[in-house]
Scaffold this active site. Structure first.
Site, PDB file in Angstrom:
ATOM      1  N   ASP A 520       0.817  -1.225   0.000  1.00 40.58           N
ATOM      2  CA  ASP A 520       0.000   0.000   0.000  1.00 40.58           C
ATOM      3  C   ASP A 520       0.845   1.268   0.000  1.00 40.58           C
ATOM      4  OD1 ASP A 520      -2.150  -1.666   0.153  1.00 40.58           O
ATOM      5  OD2 ASP A 520      -2.533  -1.329   2.284  1.00 40.58           O
TER       6      ASP A 520
HETATM    7  P1  NAP Z   1       0.745  -4.048   3.085  1.00 47.90           P
HETATM    8  O1  NAP Z   1       0.120  -3.055   2.171  1.00 47.90           O
HETATM    9  O2  NAP Z   1      -0.125  -4.659   4.109  1.00 47.90           O
HETATM   10  O3  NAP Z   1       1.391  -5.173   2.160  1.00 47.90           O
HETATM   11  C1  NAP Z   1       2.194  -6.149   2.688  1.00 47.90           C
HETATM   12  C2  NAP Z   1       2.551  -7.068   1.546  1.00 47.90           C
HETATM   13  O4  NAP Z   1       3.501  -7.999   2.064  1.00 47.90           O
HETATM   14  C3  NAP Z   1       1.389  -7.880   1.027  1.00 47.90           C
HETATM   15  O5  NAP Z   1       0.971  -7.396  -0.214  1.00 47.90           O
HETATM   16  C4  NAP Z   1       1.917  -9.324   0.941  1.00 47.90           C
HETATM   17  O6  NAP Z   1       1.779  -9.812  -0.377  1.00 47.90           O
HETATM   18  C5  NAP Z   1       3.381  -9.180   1.291  1.00 47.90           C
HETATM   19  N1  NAP Z   1       3.852 -10.293   2.097  1.00 47.90           N
HETATM   20  C6  NAP Z   1       3.258 -10.894   3.145  1.00 47.90           C
HETATM   21  N2  NAP Z   1       4.004 -11.907   3.594  1.00 47.90           N
HETATM   22  C7  NAP Z   1       5.103 -11.954   2.813  1.00 47.90           C
HETATM   23  C8  NAP Z   1       6.232 -12.797   2.780  1.00 47.90           C
HETATM   24  N3  NAP Z   1       6.391 -13.802   3.648  1.00 47.90           N
HETATM   25  N4  NAP Z   1       7.166 -12.567   1.856  1.00 47.90           N
HETATM   26  C9  NAP Z   1       7.019 -11.568   0.946  1.00 47.90           C
HETATM   27  N5  NAP Z   1       5.963 -10.744   0.941  1.00 47.90           N
HETATM   28  C10 NAP Z   1       5.003 -10.940   1.863  1.00 47.90           C
HETATM   29  O7  NAP Z   1       2.012  -3.460   3.859  1.00 47.90           O
HETATM   30  P2  NAP Z   1       2.681  -2.010   3.827  1.00 47.90           P
HETATM   31  O8  NAP Z   1       3.019  -1.600   2.442  1.00 47.90           O
HETATM   32  O9  NAP Z   1       3.762  -2.073   4.849  1.00 47.90           O
HETATM   33  O10 NAP Z   1       1.547  -1.021   4.297  1.00 47.90           O
HETATM   34  C11 NAP Z   1       1.046  -1.033   5.622  1.00 47.90           C
HETATM   35  C12 NAP Z   1      -0.438  -0.943   5.598  1.00 47.90           C
HETATM   36  O11 NAP Z   1      -0.912  -1.137   6.935  1.00 47.90           O
HETATM   37  C13 NAP Z   1      -0.927   0.414   5.122  1.00 47.90           C
HETATM   38  O12 NAP Z   1      -2.114   0.287   4.396  1.00 47.90           O
HETATM   39  C14 NAP Z   1      -1.220   1.133   6.444  1.00 47.90           C
HETATM   40  O13 NAP Z   1      -2.170   2.153   6.321  1.00 47.90           O
HETATM   41  C15 NAP Z   1      -1.711  -0.019   7.309  1.00 47.90           C
HETATM   42  N6  NAP Z   1      -1.559   0.274   8.750  1.00 47.90           N
HETATM   43  C16 NAP Z   1      -0.342   0.532   9.274  1.00 47.90           C
HETATM   44  C17 NAP Z   1      -0.222   0.890  10.607  1.00 47.90           C
HETATM   45  C18 NAP Z   1       1.117   1.228  11.228  1.00 47.90           C
HETATM   46  O14 NAP Z   1       1.137   1.806  12.299  1.00 47.90           O
HETATM   47  N7  NAP Z   1       2.217   0.870  10.607  1.00 47.90           N
HETATM   48  C19 NAP Z   1      -1.347   0.940  11.407  1.00 47.90           C
HETATM   49  C20 NAP Z   1      -2.585   0.589  10.844  1.00 47.90           C
HETATM   50  C21 NAP Z   1      -2.677   0.259   9.505  1.00 47.90           C
HETATM   51  P3  NAP Z   1       1.685 -11.394  -0.651  1.00 47.90           P
HETATM   52  O15 NAP Z   1       0.598 -11.914   0.199  1.00 47.90           O
HETATM   53  O16 NAP Z   1       1.419 -11.477  -2.118  1.00 47.90           O
HETATM   54  O17 NAP Z   1       3.030 -11.956  -0.296  1.00 47.90           O
END
Ligand code: NAP
Length: 592
Positions: A520
């Protein structure tokens, strides 16, 4: 009483403002340690619990006091230990090569011992001159010094350089407050106190030393529930002890303490269960959910108002406690696991308020100060997270975000273009001609536990003379500062980590952007597609790099459930597989 209340309110408000100024200065790098540090400080509910456990108010008070001592000690010991573990990992490139000496720790231990002996000596003098009043003075001075040290501790978190030193001061402050309280003139019996301190130290010590960094969010949630349980039990025992014969001010304070404490207890337990995957992570919704929750809240407020007018109406009190426990549970079930970090921060803020309310009940100023600091910290962190996600707190709490989790890319992917995949040996060739690489870690890196692999890869590239930078999005992962802690654990110096605003201008010059499990936070739709749920969220501008490699297992979307336009970019290549495995293959290819 009124004057005391006025003083308490002034302190509460001023501490809140001070907390705001201190906490806004904490860099995103240290947001996770900030969460656990304020959590440890909120264990100051220990001082009130010690008095209730040792004063012989009655069996119920002693029992509840004992449980509260054990819960608060768990938070203090566990919270400070895990904060120190995290902070010890944050190093600059220069410091990473030096061996740190234990001399600072030894000096702190000597200082702590001197302070404890000083308090004991002053208290012994007070006892020999026969005065409870003298002992109270000793305790008050110990509290004043503690409050100062807590504030200095939080100030230290404004830079990773001083953070650890600051936390030593806060630990020292906690020790002084606890030792000072042991000389409280009402404490008669130390047996339950000792048992509670021992149990809490054992549980908190093991949690602080052995909980893995990836489990920090659930540990924090569990600690909030323990702190809130301590506040609720002390509130109930105070009400029971006075048989409802309370002034209005005291009744209001007890009412708030048990109401906020009760809902924070069950709400935090639910949050911990969802994060630990003991409970289903997806939101549970039903018809009329918000209306029934608001009605429940209304009944609780009605009970509180009745009690303020008629403090002896005991049934209303116990109904209110029961409803608060139910409300915490109902408040968290419609929120998805991925939104739990915001919920944890909000509950952190509630736990602080429950602590401050307990301070008003026991007229304990140090608890009012720390409760207010904790409340402000949790509230600010929630706001920071919501802003970085471009969502409102209302949307997080009532939006049931993440309910529909599509398995594969959505139909809108059709017509976007082709997705190119690449193998590890082909990726290695790309690095041959690269001069600058930006690594973009995300939640997938945490899932795959690939942080050590990422750090090793960066070392190999740097040895080849390639400039390596890490791009850290404020909400990458599942808690604020998540990536910073994981990379620090893998010995990545923090001066190699760049925040979003700093790194974005560098992408256009980067030869390779290596995305490790981030999704994301890299989606260009946030900039260009008004109909995307991510529209408006600030992102890492990975698409501007000369070539892009994405390490993930499939085309499945991330947390927001939105297809990523980046993957259809002609400069982008997907290295499919578990990030840790892909990195291992990449090393092998680079070596050969
Ligand atoms: P993300 O959008 O959740 O994407 C994580 C990606 O990691 C997934 O597309 C997944 O794809 C991949 N993944 C999972 N396991 C894996 C593995 N073993 N090896 C390789 N890839 C793997 O993560 P992000 O880009 O870090 O974004 C964070 C999201 O969380 C944002 O939308 C944010 O708003 C939300 N959020 C964050 C917080 C905070 O405080 N950090 C709080 C609340 C919400 P596959 O399944 O295809 O592997």
């Amino acid at each position: 009483m009124t004057t005391e209340l006025e003083v308490g309110l002034y302190i509460f408000i001023l501490a809140g403002f001070l907390g705001y100024h201190l906490i806004t200065r904490v860099p995103p790098l240290l947001h996770t340690p900030l969460m656990s540090a304020t959590n440890a400080m909120s264990g100051i509910s220990l001082v009130g619990s010690l008095v209730v456990a040792g004063s012989g108010y009655g069996t119920l008070s002693t029992l509840f006091g004992f449980i509260a001592v054990a819960c608060s000690t768990t938070n203090v010991v566990g919270g400070f230990l895990i904060t120190d573990r995290m902070l010890s990992m944050f190093r600059t490139r220069e410091a990473a090569s030096k061996v740190t000496s234990g001399s600072r720790r030894a000096l702190m231990a000597i200082l702590a011992l001197a302070a404890v002996l000083g308090i004991v000596w002053a208290a012994a003098q007070g006892r020999s001159h026969g005065g409870g009043a003298d002992l109270t003075h000793v305790m008050r001075y110990a509290y004043i010094v503690s409050a100062m040290l807590f504030i200095l501790g939080l100030k230290g978190l404004s830079s990773p350089r001083y953070a650890r030193r600051g936390m030593f001061l806060a630990e020292f402050g906690m020790l002084m407050a606890v030792v000072g309280t042991l000389f409280h003139h009402e404490i008669m019996d130390y047996r339950w106190i000792a048992a509670g301190l021992l149990a809490g130290s054992l549980v908190g010590g093991s949690m602080g030393l052995f909980v893995p960094m990836t489990a920090v969010p659930q540990r924090t949630a569990l600690s909030h529930s323990l702190g809130a349980l301590a506040a609720t039990l002390i509130g109930v025992s105070e009400y029971y002890r006075h048989h409802g014969e309370l002034g209005r001010v005291l009744m209001t304070a007890i009412g708030f303490e048990v109401m906020i404490g009760g809902l924070t207890f069950t709400g935090s337990l639910m949050a911990a269960g969802k994060l630990q995957e003991l409970l289903p992570g997806s939101p549970i919704t039903y018809k009329g959910q918000n209306a029934s929750n608001i009605t429940l809240l209304g009944i609780m407020v009605l009970c509180l108002v009745t009690l303020i007018v008629m403090p002896s109406a005991a049934p209303f009190f116990y109904v209110m406690v029961g409803l608060a426990l139910l409300f915490g549970f109902l408040l968290v079930i419609p929120i998805g696991a991925a939104d739990m970090p915001v919920v944890i921060s909000l509950l952190n803020s509630y736990a602080g308020l429950a602590d401050a309310a307990m301070g008003f009940v026991l007229m304990n100023k140090i608890q009012i100060i720390t409760g207010s600091l904790d409340g402000t910290s949790g509230f600010l962190l929630s706001i920071i997270m919501c802003r970085a996600m471009n969502r409102s707190a209302m949307n997080v709490i009532f939006g049931a975000f993440g309910k529909v989790e599509p398995e594969e890319a959505r139909p809108e992917a059709e017509g976007k273009g082709t997705v190119r995949s690449i193998q590890a040996d082909e990726t290695a060739v790309l690095f041959d001609s690269a001069q600058s690489v930006i690594i973009v870690p995300g939640y997938g890196m945490a899932v795959a536990q690939a942080q050590h692999g990422v750090s090793e890869l960066a070392k190999i590239l740097m040895k080849r003379g390639i400039d390596v930078k890490y791009a850290i999005h404020p909400v990458a992962g599942r808690m604020p500062g998540h990536m910073n802690v994981l990379l620090a654990e893998a010995n990545v110096p923090y001066d190699q980590l760049y925040e979003m605003e700093q790194i974005n201008p560098y992408f256009a010059e980067a030869d390779v952007a290596l995305v490790v499990g981030a999704n994301d936070v890299t989606n260009p739709a946030a900039r260009s597609n008004k109909s995307s749920p991510l529209y408006g969220m600030p992102i890492l501008e990975v698409d501007r790099a000369k070539s892009i490699i994405v390490l993930k297992r499939s085309m499945r979307p991330g947390f927001a459930g939105v297809d990523n336009d980046l993957y259809y970019n002609e400069k982008c290549m997907m290295l499919f597989g578990d990030a840790k495995d892909s990195l291992t293959k990449l090393f092998a290819a680079l070596r050969s």
